[in-house]
Design an enzyme around this catalytic site. Structure first.
Site, PDB file in Angstrom:
ATOM      1  CG  ASP A  57       4.647  -9.655 -23.331  1.00 33.67           C
ATOM      2  OD1 ASP A  57       4.088  -9.690 -24.436  1.00 33.67           O
ATOM      3  OD2 ASP A  57       5.865  -9.414 -23.180  1.00 33.67           O
ATOM      4  CG  ASP A  81       9.339  -5.014 -28.328  1.00 32.85           C
ATOM      5  OD1 ASP A  81      10.164  -5.954 -28.227  1.00 32.85           O
ATOM      6  OD2 ASP A  81       8.138  -5.148 -28.062  1.00 32.85           O
ATOM      7  CD  GLU A  92       3.123  -6.367 -27.776  1.00 30.08           C
ATOM      8  OE1 GLU A  92       4.035  -5.979 -28.537  1.00 30.08           O
ATOM      9  OE2 GLU A  92       2.497  -7.422 -27.949  1.00 30.08           O
ATOM     10  CE  LYS A 135       1.636 -10.175 -30.351  1.00 30.49           C
ATOM     11  NZ  LYS A 135       2.607  -9.689 -29.351  1.00 30.49           N
TER      12      LYS A 135
END
Lengths: 107, 622
Positions: free
Chosen positions: B25, B206, B184, B87
């Protein structure tokens, strides 16, 4: 002589079986392969076979086929940690020599 | 001495043939690595027993960059060389980097992707991510005692081709064999075993350290389809810390806290937040560098009140996603919580209230994505019987190409399961055309201008033929990671051209969401626009053909009056071509067709007469 699990190994196996949600026990075995003749196998058991020999260790059922038992008689399966690595280890009194990796052996 | 793991019945590997697979992850704030050992997925910890690796890389003068906690600690002292949240920059050009000016980094624009100027030189986000992956790979190899066969790496569902490719490149740079990139939310659903159901609609909420994502997945026949995504790329647990921090500053009447004090207070704020997960109050007790002593009690109630607006900010995108998906509460079969911030009680309560059902929470929300990725990796290397589950992913936006008139022709529709390959035949528009420009686009809209341009290439060397005779087969292929290659081949001559699509920069999640919702809300206008363009292309072709015929033998076969009629019809059509009314345009084309019917028949007769003249009947082969 019997096949046994160390307490830590038994706890681990029980935990894995619980997480897996099915399976009647643990199968130990040997088969011919590897760099030094024989190799250990370690699997979950969903179905017992007619010839299986059963041991009980700290509440965990251990199954083994008669042919493998010859090579494993007296073995204790331990659960060990080596640094970050963790896993099962066969303490097998029958082994004369094993390859460097310990995954295969000779009697 | 190798340590053994328990295998599934009948799947015990030969010695030295263990297929070690991991799931990673790669998060904005934290990254994790997990694997399946003895049938159970578990997150791998470092020597200090920490599972989470802060996604922070600090470049030093010489040697290996610091990654994780050490780097995080130096963030304030060494802001230019310590890169966090990389990211956000993956696969992006400088103009696409959200809030570039607000970051301490020295960005350098460069073709394709931004670079960051550090003391170790210019670093691309791919290289920075690779440093994080390298540390995780090292941790995994030490934990598993061997070489890794492969890894599954998770990416947000809204990541486009450029961002996915960048992630894959980073993995390769870190020496990892990427088995697949996995969405994800899909990974979270797998970790909860939701893929074992035959079908269902699941909502993945999330809330991470700095980002919020909501995804709605539909599972049918083992395939997870991303129905809708939404979110807020600047909302996360850090904002809750910030709220408590501001409360402390206000309550204790702290004036101008020093940088050190501010950092100290922020970490106390975070601790208080974490304490309030299990307790009804948290004590904040500290002496600042000014000597000021602070002793405050923050109650859960106050905390909930302070941060209620943050939670409301997560529910707005959630509502939007539900609306985009066209779903009601009754359609949802399960809600999964992901991200450490979903441990907060009032977050859970808000989600439960909104969806009118208890969310799934029994897995650690920080680890759930990595666990799902590990399970998928274990499956892909063949350590698990594949008939148990076969999971496929889908492409998020349709892929197609531009056809005459600026229309987007979809070759692979959105939500097609990958890997996938589709081909379609196209032809030339003009007589003697020897090249075709192929413009690859992504999106749901009917007009190319409303879609995203991915790549352009040309197929040259088509032998000259009349319009419509060439047969150009264009094949689209999307591999298991969602990456596209396009090839074109002219069938009669065999000339071909290929391109691998590595788009120069990415789309933001907002843009993707907007593109999707636009395609729904503009369906009618798009359809009209498509009709209009199609009619224009037809009309143009008709005008060209008529003009060519008139030039060739119109003077022979037509009277002046007939010729004038045709020219009038052509003129009407020409006017309509510039208009917006596709129905009127169609009528004009039809009337030109009628006006030329007689002319076409005479041309036919004339060409037959030409072919027959001077030949004797008995020499004709009939």
């Amino acid at each position: 002589m019997a096949i046994t699990l160390s307490e830590s190994a038994a706890n681990r196996v029980q935990k894995f079986l619980d997480q897996r949600g099915k399976g009647v026990g643990l199968r130990l075995g040997v088969r011919t392969s590897g760099c030094s003749g024989m190799a250990y196998t370690l699997e979950f058991v969903d179905e017992t076979l007619p010839d299986d020999i059963t041991f009980e260790s700290f509440g965990v059922t251990v199954l083994i086929d008669p042919k493998s038992l010859v090579f494993l008689e007296g073995t204790e399966l331990d659960f060990v940690r080596e640094g970050l690595n963790e896993g099962f280890k066969f303490n097998n009194p029958n082994v004369k020599n094993s390859c460097g990796c310990g995954e295969s052996f000779n009697v | 001495m190798a340590l053994l793991q328990i295998a599934e019945p009948g799947l015990c590997a030969d010695p030295h043939q263990h297929r070690l697979a991991i799931g990673i992850d790669l998060g904005t704030t934290n990254s994790l690595v997990a694997t399946v050992r003895s049938g159970s997925a578990a997150v791998l910890e470092d020597e200090a027993g920490r599972a989470l690796l802060p996604s922070v890389v600090r470049y030093v003068q010489v040697g290996i960059p610091e990654v994780g906690v050490e780097a995080q600690l130096r963030q304030t002292d060494d802001p230019h060389n310590t890169i966090a949240s990389v990211k956000r920059f993956m696969g992006r050009g400088l103009k696409d980097v959200p809030g570039a000016a607000a970051t301490p980094y020295r960005f350098v624009d460069s073709p394709g992707m931004v670079r960051i100027d550090t003391r170790a030189g210019l670093k691309s986000p791919v290289e920075v991510s690779a440093e994080i992956l390298r540390v995780l790979r090292g941790r995994a190899e030490a934990s598993l005692g061997g070489e890794l066969t492969g890894a599954v790496i998770t990416v947000p569902a809204y990541f486009d081709d450029a961002q996915r490719q960048a992630t894959k490149d980073a993995a390769r740079l870190a020496g990892l064999n990427v088995l697949r990139l996995l969405n994800e939310p899909t990974a979270a659903a797998i970790a909860y075993g939701l893929d074992n159901a035959s079908q269902g609609v699941f909502c993945i909420y999330d809330l991470g350290g700095g980002t919020f994502d909501i995804s709605i997945l539909r599972l049918s026949q083992g395939v997870f389809e991303v129905v809708a995504t939404n979110g807020d790329s600047a909302l996360g647990g850090d904002d809750f810390d910030e709220c408590i921090y501001r409360w402390i500053v206000e309550q204790a009447a702290i004036v101008d806290p020093t940088v050190t004090d501010a950092r100290l207070l922020l970490s106390l704020a975070r601790k208080a937040k974490e304490a309030l997960t299990d307790h009804d109050e948290a004590q904040i007790c500290v002496t600042l560098s000014s000597g000021q002593a602070i002793d405050l009690v923050l109650t859960a109630e106050t905390f909930f009140r302070l941060t209620a607006s943050l939670i409301a900010k997560t529910l707005a995108p959630t509502r939007k996603a539900m609306r985009d998906a066209g779903l009601g509460m009754d359609d949802i079969d399960g809600v999964v919580l992901v991200g450490g911030s979903t441990r907060m009680r009032h977050v859970r309560r808000a989600v439960a209230d909104y969806f009118q059902r208890e969310p799934l929470t029994n897995l650690d929300p920080d680890k759930v994505v990595a666990l799902g990725a590990a399970m998928q990796a274990n499956l892909l290397v063949g350590n698990h019987k594949t008939d148990d589950w076969l999971l496929l992913d889908v492409i998020p936006l349709s892929l197609g190409l531009e056809t005459m008139g600026g229309l987007a022709e979809k070759v692979i529709p959105r939500n097609a399961t990958i890997p996938v390959a589709r081909a379609q035949e196209f032809t030339t528009f003009k007589d003697g055309q020897t090249a075709i420009s192929i413009h690859v686009v992504q999106g749901e809209r009917e007009l190319v201008g409303d879609c995203r341009s991915l790549a352009r290439f040309e197929l040259r060397g088509i032998p000259p033929m009349v319009a419509g005779a060439a047969r150009v087969r264009v094949a689209f292929q999307v591999d298991a990671d969602g990456l596209l290659s396009v090839s074109a081949q002219e069938q009669t001559s065999g000339v071909q051209a290929t391109i691998e699509v590595k788009p120069s920069y990415g789309l933001s999640d907002d843009e993707i969401a907007r593109m999707l919702s636009d395609s729904y809300s503009n369906a009618q206008t798009d359809m009209n626009a498509r009709n209009l363009r199609e009619q224009r292309v037809d009309g143009l072709r008709l005008l060209e053909a008529t003009q060519a015929a008139l030039d060739q033998d119109g003077w022979q076969l037509l009277s002046d009056a007939e010729r004038a009629t045709i020219e009038r019809a052509m003129e009407t059509l020409r006017v309509m071509l510039n208009g917006q009314d596709h129905i009127a345009l169609k009528r004009a084309a039809e009337s030109l067709n009628r006006a030329t019917a007689q002319f076409a028949a005479r041309r036919m007769d004339a060409s037959i007469q030409r072919a027959l003249s001077g030949q004797r009947l008995d020499t004709l082969e009939v």
